[in-house]
Design an enzyme around this catalytic site. Structure first.
Site, short mmCIF file in Angstrom:
data_model
loop_
_atom_site.label_atom_id
_atom_site.label_comp_id
_atom_site.label_asym_id
_atom_site.label_seq_id
_atom_site.Cartn_x
_atom_site.Cartn_y
_atom_site.Cartn_z
N ARG A 31 0.86 -1.19 0.00
CA ARG A 31 0.00 0.00 0.00
C ARG A 31 0.89 1.23 0.00
O ARG A 31 1.94 1.25 0.63
CB ARG A 31 -0.90 0.02 1.23
CG ARG A 31 -1.79 1.25 1.25
CD ARG A 31 -2.64 1.38 2.48
NE ARG A 31 -1.95 1.05 3.69
CZ ARG A 31 -2.44 0.15 4.57
NH1 ARG A 31 -3.57 -0.46 4.29
NH2 ARG A 31 -1.79 -0.13 5.66
N TYR A 34 0.34 5.33 -4.30
CA TYR A 34 -0.07 4.90 -5.66
C TYR A 34 -1.35 4.10 -5.62
O TYR A 34 -2.02 3.92 -6.62
CB TYR A 34 1.03 4.05 -6.29
CG TYR A 34 1.43 2.89 -5.39
CD1 TYR A 34 0.72 1.69 -5.43
CD2 TYR A 34 2.46 3.02 -4.47
CE1 TYR A 34 1.05 0.65 -4.59
CE2 TYR A 34 2.79 1.98 -3.63
CZ TYR A 34 2.09 0.79 -3.68
OH TYR A 34 2.40 -0.24 -2.84
N LYS A 56 -3.44 -4.56 -8.69
CA LYS A 56 -3.19 -3.21 -8.16
C LYS A 56 -4.45 -2.37 -8.33
O LYS A 56 -4.93 -2.18 -9.45
CB LYS A 56 -2.02 -2.58 -8.91
CG LYS A 56 -1.76 -1.12 -8.53
CD LYS A 56 -0.57 -0.58 -9.30
CE LYS A 56 -0.24 0.85 -8.95
NZ LYS A 56 0.96 1.32 -9.72
N ASP A 155 13.55 6.16 -10.55
CA ASP A 155 13.52 5.87 -9.11
C ASP A 155 13.97 4.44 -8.83
O ASP A 155 13.32 3.68 -8.12
CB ASP A 155 12.10 6.10 -8.55
CG ASP A 155 12.08 6.06 -7.02
OD1 ASP A 155 11.03 5.73 -6.43
OD2 ASP A 155 13.16 6.31 -6.43
C1 LIG Z 1 2.06 6.38 -12.62
C2 LIG Z 1 2.95 5.21 -12.95
C3 LIG Z 1 3.27 4.29 -11.95
C4 LIG Z 1 4.13 3.21 -12.24
C5 LIG Z 1 4.64 3.08 -13.54
N1 LIG Z 1 5.51 2.01 -13.86
N2 LIG Z 1 6.62 2.19 -14.60
C6 LIG Z 1 7.22 1.01 -14.70
C7 LIG Z 1 8.51 0.78 -15.47
C8 LIG Z 1 9.41 -0.19 -14.72
C9 LIG Z 1 8.17 0.21 -16.83
C10 LIG Z 1 9.25 2.10 -15.65
C11 LIG Z 1 6.49 0.03 -14.00
C12 LIG Z 1 5.39 0.72 -13.48
N3 LIG Z 1 4.32 0.21 -12.73
C13 LIG Z 1 4.43 -0.87 -11.89
O1 LIG Z 1 5.48 -1.46 -11.68
N4 LIG Z 1 3.24 -1.24 -11.27
C14 LIG Z 1 3.19 -2.40 -10.39
C15 LIG Z 1 3.30 -1.99 -8.96
O2 LIG Z 1 2.76 -0.74 -8.74
C16 LIG Z 1 4.33 4.01 -14.53
C17 LIG Z 1 3.48 5.07 -14.22
#
Ligand SMILES: Cc1ccc(-n2nc(C(C)(C)C)cc2NC(=O)NCCO)cc1
Length: 411
Positions: A31, A34, A56, A155
């Protein structure tokens, strides 16, 4: 309504509901600002292949900017070392957005904490000799893919490096993710006051960011990967810096974090980093650190050999010092890092980072709703008392060793 009411009713009746397809009650594993993440299994009626999934539930309602970004980004990306989005569910009644991912039982944050605790209890955990090399190889492969698609992570830190568990067909495979909160803002100079007041760690932030660089770059991701490599080797954050809770700074300049970096790396000379004086916060740097003479005898080689007996001529150290070049222009690209001798010599990196060894880490704990969000890894707190899983490991390992000895006596 722009759509015919009867047609809307038909669509709504046919739409698959996430609660009909998946069982996730009481199985929350994460949690943060996000949203929240559940460990879930498809119900028998669902058409998803059997196995564990991460569901999620995105914070807020409707198609927020961040939900749009995450869906638009992830649906385009497909690489074995990058988390893959399996399905999107839009609950029209509640305007909730649910994202379905493959479930990863482990992550580097929990794994490194486990090894650090094991060391403190003087109990040995057996790992393959190419453990760090395999993890590094897969992180660099994933980042090389993202960077060649012009996606910066921004990050990278141990909590965002997931590893598939033994129940997955991809056992021991690294998946780069972003469980993040810093993801909401692209500009590196966003005042932290706007981001959820969860403690954001600066330990993986490149020096140019701390000195006011206005844009994220690929080199900033490579610096973070260098920090992760050092932490995998020593089980300690290389640039660990105590930070007051709920740091409410609006400036990117963090004197304590810079002090920590200089006390490990030494102070960058004009030759080391020609463009340093052009950074926005160079004035603050000179005011706080002068010419940096007090750091003259420090260097990464000195730190790694004293704290870990690492030889400055080893391929492992040479790659580490390339990744942790103070001048971003001197850091290798992900591809150049992958071509480093370190990955070409024995033992070679393995597809299963555990190389078939027992996986000593416990499973993720479920978070109850009562506990406040102190548990989320972004706070660098331990969600599960690591020694508990350590005891489990010792017991199971002890039995295996006893059994082996008895068999040897018999044979
Ligand atoms: C707003 C937002 C949040 C997470 C992401 N994001 N970006 C990535 C990369 C590794 C491809 C860069 C992966 C994710 N999202 C996640 O990893 N989501 C699963 C757990 O929250 C993109 C956009």
């Amino acid at each position: 309504a722009w759509m015919d009411a009867d047609f809307r009713r038909q669509l709504s009746a046919r739409r698959e509901r996430v609660e009909d397809a998946f069982e996730f009650e009481g199985r929350k594993v994460g949690r943060g600002s996000y949203g929240q993440v559940f460990k879930t299994k498809p119900r028998s009626c669902a058409d998803a292949p059997a196995g564990d999934y991460a569901l999620k539930q995105i914070e807020g309602s409707g198609l927020s900017m961040s939900a749009c970004r995450e869906i638009a980004l992830l649906r385009e990306l497909k690489h074995p070392n990058v988390i893959s989005l399996k399905q999107v569910y839009l609950a029209h009644e509640t305007r909730q957005i649910w994202l379905l991912f493959d479930y990863a039982e482990h992550d580097l944050w929990r794994m490194i904490n486990f090894h650090a605790s094991a060391k403190k209890c003087n109990s040995q955990v057996s790992l393959p000799p190419n453990f760090t090399k395999s993890i590094m190889h897969q992180i660099l492969c994933g980042i090389h893919y993202l960077h060649s698609n012009w996606v910066l992570h921004r990050d990278l830190k141990p909590a965002n490096i997931l590893v598939m568990g033994t129940t997955s067909p991809e056992r021991g495979r690294v998946k780069i993710a972003d469980l993040g909160l810093a993801r909401l803002f692209h500009q590196p100079l966003t005042p932290l006051t706007e981001i959820d007041p969860v403690v954001v760690t600066f330990w993986y932030r490149a020096p140019e960011l701390l000195l006011g660089a206005r844009h994220y770059t690929k080199a900033i991701d490579l610096w973070a990967i260098g920090c992760i490599m050092a932490e995998l080797i020593t089980d300690k954050p290389l640039f660990y810096c105590k930070q007051e809770e709920d740091i409410k700074t609006s400036s990117p300049y963090n004197r304590d974090q810079l002090e920590r970096i200089f006390s490990v790396m030494g102070f960058p000379s004009q030759q080391d980093w020609r463009d340093l004086p052009h950074l926005p916060k160079y004035g603050d740097l000179v005011r706080n650190f002068g010419t940096g003479q007090q750091y003259a005898r420090f260097s990464l080689g000195r730190h790694m050999s004293r704290s870990f007996g690492m030889s400055e001529t080893s391929p492992e150290f040479r790659l580490l010092s390339r990744l942790l070049a103070m001048d971003p222009l001197r850091r290798p690209s992900a591809r150049e890092a992958l071509e480093d001798r370190y990955f070409l010599e024995e033992p070679r990196p393995a597809a299963d980072v555990f190389n078939g060894f027992d996986i000593p880490y416990g499973k993720r704990d479920f978070i109850s709703d009562s506990s406040d969000n102190k548990d989320d890894p972004a706070r660098q707190q331990q969600s599960q008392p690591v020694h508990a899983s350590l005891q489990q490991y010792q017991q199971s390992h002890q039995q295996a060793l006893l059994l082996q000895q008895q068999q040897q006596q018999l044979s």
